[in-house]
Design an enzyme around this catalytic site. Structure first.
Site, PDB file in Angstrom:
ATOM      1  N   ASP A 103     111.360  87.056 -31.453  1.00 18.09           N
ATOM      2  CA  ASP A 103     111.774  87.514 -32.775  1.00 18.09           C
ATOM      3  C   ASP A 103     110.583  88.167 -33.474  1.00 18.09           C
ATOM      4  OD1 ASP A 103     113.520  87.913 -34.853  1.00 18.09           O
ATOM      5  OD2 ASP A 103     114.126  85.824 -34.989  1.00 18.09           O
ATOM      6  N   ALA A 135     113.983  81.024 -46.501  1.00 19.93           N
ATOM      7  CA  ALA A 135     113.584  79.850 -45.721  1.00 19.93           C
ATOM      8  C   ALA A 135     113.787  80.192 -44.253  1.00 19.93           C
ATOM      9  CB  ALA A 135     114.429  78.639 -46.103  1.00 19.93           C
ATOM     10  N   ASP A 187     121.749  80.224 -32.448  1.00 25.18           N
ATOM     11  CA  ASP A 187     122.657  79.498 -31.544  1.00 25.18           C
ATOM     12  C   ASP A 187     124.032  79.317 -32.178  1.00 25.18           C
ATOM     13  OD1 ASP A 187     120.464  79.230 -29.905  1.00 25.18           O
ATOM     14  OD2 ASP A 187     119.983  77.211 -30.583  1.00 25.18           O
TER      15      ASP A 187
HETATM   16  P1  ATP Z   1     118.341  84.685 -31.430  1.00 22.81           P
HETATM   17  O1  ATP Z   1     116.926  84.384 -31.646  1.00 22.81           O
HETATM   18  O2  ATP Z   1     119.166  83.480 -31.207  1.00 22.81           O
HETATM   19  O3  ATP Z   1     118.599  85.711 -30.411  1.00 22.81           O
HETATM   20  P2  ATP Z   1     118.441  85.760 -34.202  1.00 22.81           P
HETATM   21  O4  ATP Z   1     116.986  85.921 -34.290  1.00 22.81           O
HETATM   22  O5  ATP Z   1     119.262  86.895 -34.655  1.00 22.81           O
HETATM   23  O6  ATP Z   1     118.989  85.379 -32.783  1.00 22.81           O
HETATM   24  P3  ATP Z   1     118.676  84.285 -36.586  1.00 22.81           P
HETATM   25  O7  ATP Z   1     117.463  84.941 -37.083  1.00 22.81           O
HETATM   26  O8  ATP Z   1     118.797  82.841 -36.719  1.00 22.81           O
HETATM   27  O9  ATP Z   1     118.900  84.532 -35.055  1.00 22.81           O
HETATM   28  O10 ATP Z   1     119.937  84.989 -37.287  1.00 22.81           O
HETATM   29  C1  ATP Z   1     121.258  84.684 -36.937  1.00 22.81           C
HETATM   30  C2  ATP Z   1     122.108  84.602 -38.176  1.00 22.81           C
HETATM   31  O11 ATP Z   1     121.714  83.477 -38.962  1.00 22.81           O
HETATM   32  C3  ATP Z   1     122.002  85.795 -39.095  1.00 22.81           C
HETATM   33  O12 ATP Z   1     122.936  86.781 -38.728  1.00 22.81           O
HETATM   34  C4  ATP Z   1     122.359  85.172 -40.438  1.00 22.81           C
HETATM   35  O13 ATP Z   1     123.756  85.093 -40.550  1.00 22.81           O
HETATM   36  C5  ATP Z   1     121.826  83.760 -40.326  1.00 22.81           C
HETATM   37  N1  ATP Z   1     120.498  83.574 -40.928  1.00 22.81           N
HETATM   38  C6  ATP Z   1     119.387  83.161 -40.290  1.00 22.81           C
HETATM   39  N2  ATP Z   1     118.353  83.044 -41.135  1.00 22.81           N
HETATM   40  C7  ATP Z   1     118.821  83.394 -42.350  1.00 22.81           C
HETATM   41  C8  ATP Z   1     118.246  83.477 -43.659  1.00 22.81           C
HETATM   42  N3  ATP Z   1     116.955  83.179 -43.894  1.00 22.81           N
HETATM   43  N4  ATP Z   1     119.035  83.872 -44.682  1.00 22.81           N
HETATM   44  C9  ATP Z   1     120.304  84.160 -44.480  1.00 22.81           C
HETATM   45  N5  ATP Z   1     120.911  84.120 -43.287  1.00 22.81           N
HETATM   46  C10 ATP Z   1     120.193  83.735 -42.221  1.00 22.81           C
HETATM   47  N1  PLP Z   2     116.960  76.135 -28.474  1.00 22.14           N
HETATM   48  C1  PLP Z   2     115.781  75.499 -28.565  1.00 22.14           C
HETATM   49  C2  PLP Z   2     115.538  74.345 -27.702  1.00 22.14           C
HETATM   50  C3  PLP Z   2     114.821  75.966 -29.475  1.00 22.14           C
HETATM   51  O1  PLP Z   2     113.641  75.383 -29.571  1.00 22.14           O
HETATM   52  C4  PLP Z   2     115.085  77.071 -30.288  1.00 22.14           C
HETATM   53  C5  PLP Z   2     114.116  77.558 -31.246  1.00 22.14           C
HETATM   54  O2  PLP Z   2     113.101  76.968 -31.539  1.00 22.14           O
HETATM   55  C6  PLP Z   2     116.297  77.691 -30.170  1.00 22.14           C
HETATM   56  C7  PLP Z   2     117.205  77.191 -29.252  1.00 22.14           C
HETATM   57  C8  PLP Z   2     116.684  78.914 -30.942  1.00 22.14           C
HETATM   58  O3  PLP Z   2     116.815  78.699 -32.289  1.00 22.14           O
HETATM   59  P1  PLP Z   2     117.635  79.775 -33.150  1.00 22.14           P
HETATM   60  O4  PLP Z   2     119.074  79.513 -32.908  1.00 22.14           O
HETATM   61  O5  PLP Z   2     117.206  79.533 -34.562  1.00 22.14           O
HETATM   62  O6  PLP Z   2     117.263  81.159 -32.687  1.00 22.14           O
HETATM   63 MG    MG Z   3     115.775  85.681 -36.044  1.00 23.93          MG
HETATM   64 MG    MG Z   4     116.599  82.873 -32.822  1.00 25.20          MG
END
Ligand code: ATP
Ligand code: PLP
Ligand code: MG
Ligand code: MG
Ligand code: NA
Length: 302
Positions: free
Chosen positions: A112, A218, A225
């Site tokens: 990320d 935050a 997931d």
């Molecule tokens: P991954 O790492 O699993 O491939 P990702 O980086 O996109 O995916 P997140 O950053 O957790 O995963 O974002 C997924 C969803 O979680 C976003 O589309 C949003 O709906 C929500 N989300 C995550 N963090 C925030 C936040 N700080 N504020 C608002 N929504 C959030």
């Molecule tokens: N699964 C495990 C075991 C992890 O440690 C993490 C991130 O630290 C995730 C999944 C992915 O987290 P997220 O769904 O916020 O991308």
């Molecule tokens: Mg993310």
């Molecule tokens: Mg993620």
């Protein structure tokens, strides 16, 4: 009608990442869940046993012995081992032979915000073996850039990258979060989606959408997931309407995150930033929102 999901993800004893973010909410959609245990992790500390490819294979052999090889969906997420991922590929290939209409939902978790947090040798396995098998793919911006080798600076870039990802295999692609500027200001994060479907007359159509998601200041764990698990559930209800599926998915996310941050701020006390433990997703408390989310985010059709 019964719907069977095989979710191959990590298990944790508290909080909601990996399988916990699928096995708790998905049964609300009246699906049978069968989970693999492969990794236990507590927040920032790597703890617990990591399941090896061989051990995964033993579990899979057990599934075959018990003749429970018919699945409607496979869901995979975080993995940090190439041989484990290759074993997952073998399993998916076999299960797709058992049920040719099996849908594989792949969250290609690699990193990320410009950095990889899995070993770099996972990228070619995702690119060459995993993504070509995926039907639904949920990368974030960085993961989509890694998979295609293209940087995303504009909405046009994002569309091009989603088209490249379609060419690699999946007919549904959702960029779950990007750094693209929102027209509504910097309090929103932008997600995009693209779905290719066949119309009854046999011609192909492509729906592309864009969503502005209200940002909460935050960092949450497990939201990626949960997003993948909810997209699985809502695309099951709306298989040819990505707009509807994404609006429900993102609305669930919003309700869970709102409840989580409200609670976390309350227990942290005025002026304090909530700890990761306080920011553990308020999943059980969000059961009603997960089952029937009030739509709070509208997707724009591009
Ligand atoms: P991954 O790492 O699993 O491939 P990702 O980086 O996109 O995916 P997140 O950053 O957790 O995963 O974002 C997924 C969803 O979680 C976003 O589309 C949003 O709906 C929500 N989300 C995550 N963090 C925030 C936040 N700080 N504020 C608002 N929504 C959030
Ligand atoms: N699964 C495990 C075991 C992890 O440690 C993490 C991130 O630290 C995730 C999944 C992915 O987290 P997220 O769904 O916020 O991308
Ligand atoms: Mg993310
Ligand atoms: Mg993620
Ligand atoms: Na994602």
């Amino acid at each position: 009608m019964e719907c069977r999901v095989l979710s191959i993800q990590s298990h944790v004893v508290r909080g909601y990442v990996g399988n916990k973010s699928a096995t708790f909410p998905l049964p609300f959609f009246k699906k049978n869940m069968l989970s693999f245990y492969f990794l236990s992790l507590c927040y920032a500390h790597w703890k617990g046993q990591v399941l090896t490819a061989e051990e995964l294979n033993v579990l899979y052999e057990g599934i075959k012995l018990n003749k429970v090889t018919h699945y409607d969906y496979i869901l995979t997420g975080y993995s940090r081992d190439t041989s484990f991922l290759e074993m997952v590929v073998d399993i998916i290939q076999e299960l797709k032979k058992v049920n040719p209409s099996l849908v594989y939902v792949c969250d290609p978790v690699m990193g990320d915000h410009g950095a990889m947090y899995v070993p770099e040798n996972l990228l070619p396995v995702y690119k060459d073996k995993v993504v070509p098998l995926a039907d639904i793919l949920t990368p974030n911006q960085f993961e989509a850039e890694l998979l295609t080798g293209r940087k995303i600076n504009t909405e046009e870039d994002a569309i091009e990258v989603m088209d490249l990802l379609h060419k690699m295999g999946p007919e549904t692609v959702v960029l779950t979060s990007t750094d693209l500027p929102s027209k509504n200001g910097d309090q929103f994060l932008v997600a995009l989606g693209s779905q290719k479907t066949k119309k009854p007359d046999g011609t192909n159509t492509n729906q592309k959408i864009c969503m502005d998601i209200p940002k909460v200041d935050a960092v949450f764990v497990g939201t990626g997931d949960l997003f993948a698990a909810m997209l699985l559930a809502w695309t099951h209800h709306h298989p040819k309407d990505l707009k509807a599926a994404c609006e429900k998915t993102v609305s669930v996310m919003h309700h869970v995150i709102k409840r989580t941050i409200t609670y976390a701020n309350e227990v942290a006390g005025p002026g304090n930033r909530p700890s990761p433990a306080q920011l553990e997703l308020r999943m059980v408390q969000s059961k009603a929102d997960i089952e029937n989310p009030t739509i709070v985010v509208q997707a724009k059709v591009l």
